[in-house]
Design a protein around this motif. Sequence first.
Motif, PDB file in Angstrom:
ATOM      1  N   MET A   1       0.833  -1.206   0.000  1.00 16.53           N
ATOM      2  CA  MET A   1       0.000   0.000   0.000  1.00 16.53           C
ATOM      3  C   MET A   1       0.870   1.259   0.000  1.00 16.53           C
ATOM      4  O   MET A   1       0.542   2.248  -0.673  1.00 16.53           O
ATOM      5  CB  MET A   1      -0.930  -0.018   1.215  1.00 16.53           C
ATOM      6  CG  MET A   1      -2.023  -1.065   1.119  1.00 16.53           C
ATOM      7  SD  MET A   1      -2.966  -1.299   2.625  1.00 16.53           S
ATOM      8  CE  MET A   1      -3.671   0.303   2.866  1.00 16.53           C
ATOM      9  N   LEU A   2       1.968   1.220   0.709  1.00 15.75           N
ATOM     10  CA  LEU A   2       2.877   2.359   0.747  1.00 15.75           C
ATOM     11  C   LEU A   2       3.507   2.592  -0.625  1.00 15.75           C
ATOM     12  O   LEU A   2       3.628   3.744  -1.077  1.00 15.75           O
ATOM     13  CB  LEU A   2       3.954   2.127   1.809  1.00 15.75           C
ATOM     14  CG  LEU A   2       4.919   3.266   2.083  1.00 15.75           C
ATOM     15  CD1 LEU A   2       4.143   4.467   2.615  1.00 15.75           C
ATOM     16  CD2 LEU A   2       5.971   2.837   3.074  1.00 15.75           C
TER      17      LEU A   2
ATOM     18  N   PHE B   1       0.901   4.172  -2.822  1.00 17.20           N
ATOM     19  CA  PHE B   1       0.683   5.566  -2.407  1.00 17.20           C
ATOM     20  C   PHE B   1       1.809   6.469  -2.899  1.00 17.20           C
ATOM     21  O   PHE B   1       1.569   7.544  -3.451  1.00 17.20           O
ATOM     22  CB  PHE B   1       0.545   5.627  -0.879  1.00 17.20           C
ATOM     23  CG  PHE B   1       0.331   7.025  -0.357  1.00 17.20           C
ATOM     24  CD1 PHE B   1      -0.881   7.649  -0.544  1.00 17.20           C
ATOM     25  CD2 PHE B   1       1.339   7.694   0.313  1.00 17.20           C
ATOM     26  CE1 PHE B   1      -1.101   8.927  -0.072  1.00 17.20           C
ATOM     27  CE2 PHE B   1       1.134   8.949   0.794  1.00 17.20           C
ATOM     28  CZ  PHE B   1      -0.089   9.594   0.609  1.00 17.20           C
TER      29      PHE B   1
ATOM     30  N   LEU C   1       1.751   9.566  -5.628  1.00 12.62           N
ATOM     31  CA  LEU C   1       2.226  10.919  -5.350  1.00 12.62           C
ATOM     32  C   LEU C   1       3.243  11.386  -6.413  1.00 12.62           C
ATOM     33  O   LEU C   1       3.244  12.544  -6.796  1.00 12.62           O
ATOM     34  CB  LEU C   1       2.860  11.008  -3.963  1.00 12.62           C
ATOM     35  CG  LEU C   1       1.895  10.997  -2.773  1.00 12.62           C
ATOM     36  CD1 LEU C   1       2.704  11.021  -1.475  1.00 12.62           C
ATOM     37  CD2 LEU C   1       0.972  12.187  -2.819  1.00 12.62           C
TER      38      LEU C   1
END
Length: 78
Positions: A67-68, A71, A75
């Motif tokens: 998930m990181l 994300f 970005l």
Amino acid sequence: MESIRTRNPQAALMSLEADAASTRGGFACMFSNSHEYETALIAERRAQGRYSQPTRRWPMLLLIGAMLVVFVTGLMFG
């Protein structure tokens, strides 16, 4: 083996009944259907501790890491 004539008839009858019961037990199934068998099997395996696995943190850490990554990628390109 003892002769049946040397024992009393009641003892001989009890002996024959015990032999018949033990013989039937070898051929008969303890369970009347598959559901009873599976329930007993699962209960026995739980008693042995087969279904209790230690908790592992790796799957949760891998999920958080994925998930990181998603994300951060969002970005950077968003």
